[in-house]
Design a protein around this motif. Structure first.
Motif, PDB file in Angstrom:
ATOM      1  N   TRP A   1     -11.214   8.807  -0.281  1.00  0.00           N
ATOM      2  CA  TRP A   1     -10.344   8.246   0.764  1.00  0.00           C
ATOM      3  C   TRP A   1     -10.618   8.915   2.110  1.00  0.00           C
ATOM      4  O   TRP A   1     -10.790  10.141   2.151  1.00  0.00           O
ATOM      5  N   PRO A   2     -10.700   8.144   3.217  1.00  0.00           N
ATOM      6  CA  PRO A   2     -10.571   6.688   3.283  1.00  0.00           C
ATOM      7  C   PRO A   2     -11.940   6.009   3.295  1.00  0.00           C
ATOM      8  O   PRO A   2     -12.882   6.509   3.903  1.00  0.00           O
ATOM      9  N   GLU A   3     -12.035   4.864   2.664  1.00  0.00           N
ATOM     10  CA  GLU A   3     -13.261   4.070   2.681  1.00  0.00           C
ATOM     11  C   GLU A   3     -13.092   2.798   3.514  1.00  0.00           C
ATOM     12  O   GLU A   3     -14.033   2.026   3.650  1.00  0.00           O
ATOM     13  N   ARG A   4     -11.897   2.596   4.057  1.00  0.00           N
ATOM     14  CA  ARG A   4     -11.626   1.453   4.919  1.00  0.00           C
ATOM     15  C   ARG A   4     -10.499   1.828   5.893  1.00  0.00           C
ATOM     16  O   ARG A   4      -9.931   2.921   5.784  1.00  0.00           O
ATOM     17  N   PRO A   5     -10.155   0.974   6.840  1.00  0.00           N
ATOM     18  CA  PRO A   5      -9.133   1.312   7.838  1.00  0.00           C
ATOM     19  C   PRO A   5      -7.776   1.669   7.222  1.00  0.00           C
ATOM     20  O   PRO A   5      -7.388   1.120   6.194  1.00  0.00           O
ATOM     21  N   VAL A   6      -7.083   2.593   7.880  1.00  0.00           N
ATOM     22  CA  VAL A   6      -5.758   3.046   7.444  1.00  0.00           C
ATOM     23  C   VAL A   6      -4.736   2.624   8.501  1.00  0.00           C
ATOM     24  O   VAL A   6      -4.993   2.735   9.702  1.00  0.00           O
ATOM     25  N   THR A   7      -3.589   2.141   8.049  1.00  0.00           N
ATOM     26  CA  THR A   7      -2.499   1.785   8.951  1.00  0.00           C
ATOM     27  C   THR A   7      -1.451   2.886   8.954  1.00  0.00           C
ATOM     28  O   THR A   7      -1.021   3.339   7.892  1.00  0.00           O
ATOM     29  N   LEU A   8      -1.070   3.345  10.151  1.00  0.00           N
ATOM     30  CA  LEU A   8      -0.007   4.329  10.307  1.00  0.00           C
ATOM     31  C   LEU A   8       1.186   3.657  10.987  1.00  0.00           C
ATOM     32  O   LEU A   8       1.070   3.174  12.116  1.00  0.00           O
ATOM     33  N   ILE A   9       2.320   3.620  10.298  1.00  0.00           N
ATOM     34  CA  ILE A   9       3.524   2.998  10.824  1.00  0.00           C
ATOM     35  C   ILE A   9       4.332   4.020  11.622  1.00  0.00           C
ATOM     36  O   ILE A   9       4.655   5.097  11.123  1.00  0.00           O
ATOM     37  N   VAL A  10       4.648   3.680  12.877  1.00  0.00           N
ATOM     38  CA  VAL A  10       5.527   4.506  13.710  1.00  0.00           C
ATOM     39  C   VAL A  10       6.904   3.850  13.705  1.00  0.00           C
ATOM     40  O   VAL A  10       7.022   2.659  14.004  1.00  0.00           O
ATOM     41  N   VAL A  11       7.935   4.612  13.353  1.00  0.00           N
ATOM     42  CA  VAL A  11       9.273   4.035  13.209  1.00  0.00           C
ATOM     43  C   VAL A  11      10.068   4.093  14.513  1.00  0.00           C
ATOM     44  O   VAL A  11      11.283   4.189  14.515  1.00  0.00           O
ATOM     45  N   ALA A  12       9.355   4.036  15.631  1.00  0.00           N
ATOM     46  CA  ALA A  12       9.968   4.035  16.963  1.00  0.00           C
ATOM     47  C   ALA A  12       9.110   3.183  17.875  1.00  0.00           C
ATOM     48  O   ALA A  12       7.964   2.846  17.548  1.00  0.00           O
TER      49      ALA A  12
END
Length: 326
Positions: free
Chosen positions: A31-42
């Protein structure tokens, strides 16, 4: 996919046909072998947005895969927390993990420490009390006196969701100062950036958030910080006194930010992600980026962050229950 991964996939496929399964720990080792999404809760523009974008950019540079930032501030961040806590446990949708105990206590969401995998904490900042430049309140004594005289008169923006990181220590301080906190006019919103814009426009009287988030408006002469809730003055603005200096008693509190994922992620994958975050947080570029905006670097590994999350729920429960019985 790397050559090693292709070889592994062929081997794994052959073993699967033979009725043999391999540990997901090994399968996830690259990991990672493809794009990663990071969620911002603001929302965009505040401290959570800045620190998460900085972390994502440094992870992308270090690991060679895109880290896409998605802001989901709706319902005081509940939408964002729900998105990544319900995602696949493969490490490709992760998110900001910050104070969340208030949601269950207020009946807004059913989050518990077990809802998330607490991967690592990278930041902590003290809360501060901000007013407009032309506010009649010059210090904490005047502000507390006004709130005590008429608790519901002033509009106090929580800089995000109420009963969370910024306002819990502030309300606890008022409670200790003899204020009837049940009548406070607390206003939640989509983050500190939106709250400060509302303060500048005259829509609210007080905003609770960290000092770094006010830098631009403070330099523009629009916002003034009355006090910071820390033991000592903060380096980003040493002119701002602590609450203790003005009230004679120490009141400390603030927020923290980390990376979380859905519950029960594979331990080997968690270790891989934690290690990647640790290398970034220890790096000069991340430290300088945080320092440039006055945000504190505070590290907790997976085990310690998991323990801390449980304590956060316990402590928040005590404070909110006390306010309910006031």
């Amino acid at each position: 996919m790397t050559t090693r991964s292709k070889v592994f996939s062929r081997v794994a496929g052959g073993l699967a046909l033979a009725g043999v399964t391999l540990s997901t720990s090994v399968a996830m080792a690259e990991w990672p072998e493809r794009p990663v999404t990071l969620i911002v809760v603001a929302g965009a523009g505040g401290g959570s947005d800045y620190t998460m974008r900085l972390l994502g950019a440094e992870l992308e540079a270090a690991l060679g895969k895109p880290f896409t930032i998605v802001n989901q501030a709706q319902a005081s961040g509940i939408v964002g927390y729900t998105t990544y806590s319900n995602a696949a446990k493969d490490g490709y949708t992760l998110g900001q993990l910050s104070p969340i105990a208030q949601f269950k206590l207020l009946g807004q969401a059913n989050f518990t420490p077990e809802t998330f995998t607490a991967i690592a904490q990278f930041n902590a900042d003290p809360s501060a009390i901000h007013v407009a430049k032309d506010s009649p309140f010059k210090d904490m004594k005047e502000l507390v006196a006004a709130i005590k005289a008429d608790p519901g008169k002033l509009k106090i923006h929580c800089g995000g969701s109420c009963n969370a990181s910024w306002d819990i220590p502030f309300v606890a301080m008022l409670l200790d100062q003899g204020v009837d906190v049940t009548n406070l006019n607390l206003i939640p919103g989509a983050g500190s950036s939106a709250a400060l814009q509302e303060l500048a426009a005259g829509g609210v009287d007080v905003v609770l958030c960290s000092i770094p988030e006010t830098t631009a408006l403070a330099q523009a002469g629009v916002v003034r910080t009355v006090a910071v809730m820390s033991e000592e003055r903060v380096a980003i603005d040493t002119k701002v006194p602590t609450v203790k200096e003005q009230l004679g008693k120490s009141y400390v509190g603030g927020t923290w930010r980390g990376i979380g994922g859905p519950a029960k992620m594979d331990p080997a994958l968690v270790a891989r992600i934690e290690g990647s975050i640790k290398k970034v947080v220890d790096g000069d570029k991340f430290k300088k980026g945080m320092e440039a905006r006055g945000f504190g670097v505070a590290w907790l590994n997976h085990a310690d962050f998991t323990t801390f999350l449980g304590k956060h729920f316990d402590e928040t429960t005590k404070v909110i229950n006390a306010l309910k019985t006031k």
